[in-house]
Design a protein around this motif. Structure first.
Motif, PDB file in Angstrom:
ATOM      1  N   THR A   1     -35.606   0.399   9.695  1.00  0.00           N
ATOM      2  CA  THR A   1     -35.235   0.243   8.295  1.00  0.00           C
ATOM      3  C   THR A   1     -33.971  -0.613   8.220  1.00  0.00           C
ATOM      4  O   THR A   1     -33.023  -0.393   8.982  1.00  0.00           O
ATOM      5  N   PHE A   2     -33.981  -1.567   7.298  1.00  0.00           N
ATOM      6  CA  PHE A   2     -32.876  -2.515   7.198  1.00  0.00           C
ATOM      7  C   PHE A   2     -32.287  -2.505   5.793  1.00  0.00           C
ATOM      8  O   PHE A   2     -33.009  -2.430   4.797  1.00  0.00           O
TER       9      PHE A   2
ATOM     10  N   LYS B   1     -16.521  11.119 -13.685  1.00  0.00           N
ATOM     11  CA  LYS B   1     -16.418  11.152 -12.234  1.00  0.00           C
ATOM     12  C   LYS B   1     -17.159   9.955 -11.651  1.00  0.00           C
ATOM     13  O   LYS B   1     -18.359   9.816 -11.843  1.00  0.00           O
ATOM     14  N   ARG B   2     -16.438   9.114 -10.915  1.00  0.00           N
ATOM     15  CA  ARG B   2     -17.073   7.930 -10.367  1.00  0.00           C
ATOM     16  C   ARG B   2     -16.226   7.363  -9.226  1.00  0.00           C
ATOM     17  O   ARG B   2     -15.006   7.458  -9.229  1.00  0.00           O
ATOM     18  N   GLN B   3     -16.906   6.781  -8.270  1.00  0.00           N
ATOM     19  CA  GLN B   3     -16.267   6.028  -7.201  1.00  0.00           C
ATOM     20  C   GLN B   3     -17.005   4.692  -7.124  1.00  0.00           C
ATOM     21  O   GLN B   3     -18.230   4.675  -7.026  1.00  0.00           O
ATOM     22  N   VAL B   4     -16.280   3.595  -7.179  1.00  0.00           N
ATOM     23  CA  VAL B   4     -16.911   2.277  -7.249  1.00  0.00           C
ATOM     24  C   VAL B   4     -16.500   1.439  -6.044  1.00  0.00           C
ATOM     25  O   VAL B   4     -15.309   1.289  -5.759  1.00  0.00           O
ATOM     26  N   SER B   5     -17.493   0.894  -5.347  1.00  0.00           N
ATOM     27  CA  SER B   5     -17.258   0.110  -4.141  1.00  0.00           C
ATOM     28  C   SER B   5     -17.997  -1.220  -4.215  1.00  0.00           C
ATOM     29  O   SER B   5     -18.856  -1.420  -5.073  1.00  0.00           O
ATOM     30  N   ARG B   6     -17.638  -2.121  -3.305  1.00  0.00           N
ATOM     31  CA  ARG B   6     -18.309  -3.414  -3.194  1.00  0.00           C
ATOM     32  C   ARG B   6     -18.901  -3.536  -1.790  1.00  0.00           C
ATOM     33  O   ARG B   6     -18.369  -2.991  -0.819  1.00  0.00           O
ATOM     34  N   LEU B   7     -19.997  -4.293  -1.696  1.00  0.00           N
ATOM     35  CA  LEU B   7     -20.708  -4.393  -0.426  1.00  0.00           C
ATOM     36  C   LEU B   7     -21.262  -5.805  -0.251  1.00  0.00           C
ATOM     37  O   LEU B   7     -21.835  -6.370  -1.178  1.00  0.00           O
ATOM     38  N   ARG B   8     -21.085  -6.350   0.964  1.00  0.00           N
ATOM     39  CA  ARG B   8     -21.614  -7.677   1.277  1.00  0.00           C
ATOM     40  C   ARG B   8     -22.175  -7.684   2.692  1.00  0.00           C
ATOM     41  O   ARG B   8     -21.615  -7.069   3.601  1.00  0.00           O
ATOM     42  N   LEU B   9     -23.299  -8.356   2.880  1.00  0.00           N
ATOM     43  CA  LEU B   9     -23.895  -8.522   4.202  1.00  0.00           C
ATOM     44  C   LEU B   9     -23.436  -9.837   4.797  1.00  0.00           C
ATOM     45  O   LEU B   9     -23.388 -10.857   4.112  1.00  0.00           O
ATOM     46  N   GLU B  10     -23.131  -9.819   6.086  1.00  0.00           N
ATOM     47  CA  GLU B  10     -22.689 -11.035   6.752  1.00  0.00           C
ATOM     48  C   GLU B  10     -23.852 -11.944   7.138  1.00  0.00           C
ATOM     49  O   GLU B  10     -23.695 -13.160   7.223  1.00  0.00           O
ATOM     50  N   ASP B  11     -25.022 -11.360   7.366  1.00  0.00           N
ATOM     51  CA  ASP B  11     -26.135 -12.173   7.874  1.00  0.00           C
ATOM     52  C   ASP B  11     -27.484 -11.709   7.330  1.00  0.00           C
ATOM     53  O   ASP B  11     -28.446 -11.565   8.077  1.00  0.00           O
ATOM     54  N   GLY B  12     -27.567 -11.452   6.035  1.00  0.00           N
ATOM     55  CA  GLY B  12     -28.866 -11.199   5.409  1.00  0.00           C
ATOM     56  C   GLY B  12     -29.358  -9.771   5.449  1.00  0.00           C
ATOM     57  O   GLY B  12     -29.830  -9.254   4.440  1.00  0.00           O
ATOM     58  N   GLU B  13     -29.269  -9.112   6.609  1.00  0.00           N
ATOM     59  CA  GLU B  13     -29.717  -7.726   6.701  1.00  0.00           C
ATOM     60  C   GLU B  13     -29.052  -7.035   7.870  1.00  0.00           C
ATOM     61  O   GLU B  13     -28.525  -7.672   8.789  1.00  0.00           O
TER      62      GLU B  13
ATOM     63  N   ASN C   1     -25.295  -2.370  14.006  1.00  0.00           N
ATOM     64  CA  ASN C   1     -24.162  -3.264  14.214  1.00  0.00           C
ATOM     65  C   ASN C   1     -23.248  -3.190  12.999  1.00  0.00           C
ATOM     66  O   ASN C   1     -23.491  -3.866  11.997  1.00  0.00           O
ATOM     67  N   PRO C   2     -22.178  -2.389  13.058  1.00  0.00           N
ATOM     68  CA  PRO C   2     -21.296  -2.215  11.888  1.00  0.00           C
ATOM     69  C   PRO C   2     -20.627  -3.510  11.428  1.00  0.00           C
ATOM     70  O   PRO C   2     -20.225  -3.615  10.271  1.00  0.00           O
ATOM     71  N   LEU C   3     -20.515  -4.504  12.317  1.00  0.00           N
ATOM     72  CA  LEU C   3     -19.846  -5.744  11.950  1.00  0.00           C
ATOM     73  C   LEU C   3     -20.695  -6.620  11.038  1.00  0.00           C
ATOM     74  O   LEU C   3     -20.222  -7.648  10.548  1.00  0.00           O
ATOM     75  N   GLU C   4     -21.945  -6.216  10.785  1.00  0.00           N
ATOM     76  CA  GLU C   4     -22.810  -7.000   9.909  1.00  0.00           C
ATOM     77  C   GLU C   4     -22.559  -6.727   8.427  1.00  0.00           C
ATOM     78  O   GLU C   4     -23.159  -7.379   7.571  1.00  0.00           O
ATOM     79  N   VAL C   5     -21.689  -5.760   8.125  1.00  0.00           N
ATOM     80  CA  VAL C   5     -21.444  -5.359   6.740  1.00  0.00           C
ATOM     81  C   VAL C   5     -19.946  -5.382   6.450  1.00  0.00           C
ATOM     82  O   VAL C   5     -19.137  -4.971   7.275  1.00  0.00           O
TER      83      VAL C   5
END
Length: 396
Positions: free
Chosen positions: A303-304, A341-353, A364-368
């Motif tokens: 799963t990706f 009640k809320r927590q808001v975060s941002r997320l980016r992938l380094e290489d697509g998935e 590979n934690p460094l992919e995110v």
């Protein structure tokens, strides 16, 4: 309610730890599965065994005084796994001169400790018990701070009841862009509570640390339970700011003038222009469907996490830590009426998935790259990947 799934298949890992040169077994060496609470000591014959390991891929790490770390990645299957860890001696050769490093400067040690442990309520209850094991380096020109641990850095988390040994720590902080990264091979040990009350408090704090965490989010994606678990993922569109170049030119022109020659209006403009960025972010209000966030392999075995651009991820099951002072929800409302009640975060992938495991970890934690609230949570909320949320602690 989402837990890791105690019904997951479990397997056995066994093996031997030995000297890489002589192949002699190393008795009483430490062996652990990185990022878990699973750790053992080898027998007099250098052998070890983990009888019940949940499905997943793990780094099996061997440690012994006077030797370098050794690790091997193992993916659990129905068949028992055999591992041989060969450790290389780091002992001094005859006649070698040992040069002791200079002690860390107090200011640099404080800066590293603050950055690494974080500034949450739980972080304030963490302390490094062997600070002499870390070597800190500060580049005076760039402001970049790096740190390495000689063997392991030990952090006692009195809020969660874990003693964390962080082997092979590599830490970096870039002051120019505010980015920070750290990785290594940590292992968790359960601390002994003073009494039943402290044990219950640790259990409650662990549940608080888990809810809304990046681990919680990844498990929710893996199991297709985002909405049921209280998460909302939305697409962020980044576009060039058409006004940036014009404002940047004006800002630089004012900065070249002596500060005493600036009018009050010009000083106010400089202050406002500091927040102008080359790109503008727009939030699409519709929740992202699971198929736009997740890809499952045809055989169902992998799963990706997969998406384009950036995501805003809101969690509605818990309020943010009182020490989080940034304005929550930087890109606008996400629900009507909007929950308090809320927590808001941002997320980016380094290489697509990036591949997700069932335990809520990444292959590979460094992919995110994550930021906002997830970037605020650090060692104070750090949980082992074998943590399971008790049913009594789950939010409806």
């Amino acid at each position: 309610m989402l837990t890791m799934g105690t019904a997951q298949a479990q397997g056995k890992i066994s093996g031997v730890v030995q000297d890489s040169a002589t192949h002699e077994p190393l008795a009483f060496a430490s062996v652990f599965l990185a990022n878990t609470t699973l750790g053992v000591t080898t027998t007099e014959q250098g052998r070890f065994e983990f009888a019940k390991v949940p499905a997943g891929t793990y780094d099996v790490v061997g440690s012994y005084v006077g030797y370098s770390l050794s690790k091997k990645s193992v993916t659990m299957t129905a068949a028992p796994q055999q591992v041989t860890l060969e450790l290389a001696s780091t002992g001094n050769q005859l006649g070698e001169v040992v040069v002791k490093p200079e002690p860390n400067k107090p200011d640099e040690l404080r800066q590293f400790t603050t950055l690494f442990l974080g500034g949450t309520s739980f972080s304030e209850q963490c302390y490094i018990s062997n600070p002499d094991q870390v070597r800190i380096f500060l580049d005076e020109e760039t402001g970049e701070l790096t740190a390495r641990a000689k063997e392991f850095l030990q952090i006692d988390n009195e809020a969660l009841g874990y003693r964390l040994k962080y082997y092979g720590l590599e830490f970096g902080y870039d002051k120019a862009d505010g980015t920070m990264s750290y990785y290594g091979e940590p292992v968790f040990e359960e601390m002994t509570p003073r009494d039943e009350r402290q044990q219950q408090q640790w259990a409650a704090n662990r549940a608080t640390a888990y809810r809304g965490s990046f681990m919680h989010f990844l498990r929710s994606v893996y199991n297709d339970r985002l909405e049921a678990e209280g998460f909302l993922a939305q697409q962020i569109r980044m576009a060039p700011n058409p006004h940036f170049r014009r404002i940047e030119n004006k800002r630089r022109a004012l900065q070249r003038r002596p500060a005493g020659n600036l009018t009050r209006a010009e000083k106010d403009s400089l202050a406002r222009w500091q927040s102008v960025t080359p790109t503008l972010a727009t939030l699409y209000p519709a929740p992202r469907p699971i198929d736009s966030l997740r890809r499952v392999s045809l055989n169902g075995e992998h799963t990706f996490l997969r998406f384009t651009g950036e995501l805003q991820v809101a969690y509605f099951g818990e309020a943010p830590d009182a020490r989080y002072t940034r304005r929550m929800l930087p890109l606008g409302a996400t629900r009507k009426p909007y929950p308090a009640k809320r927590q808001v975060s941002r997320l980016r992938l380094e290489d697509g998935e990036a591949e997700i495991q069932a335990n809520g970890s990444l292959m590979n934690p460094l992919e995110v790259v994550n930021g906002e609230y997830w970037g605020f949570e650090r060692i104070g909320e750090f949980l082992p990947v074998d943590y399971v949320l008790p049913a009594a602690s789950a939010k409806p």
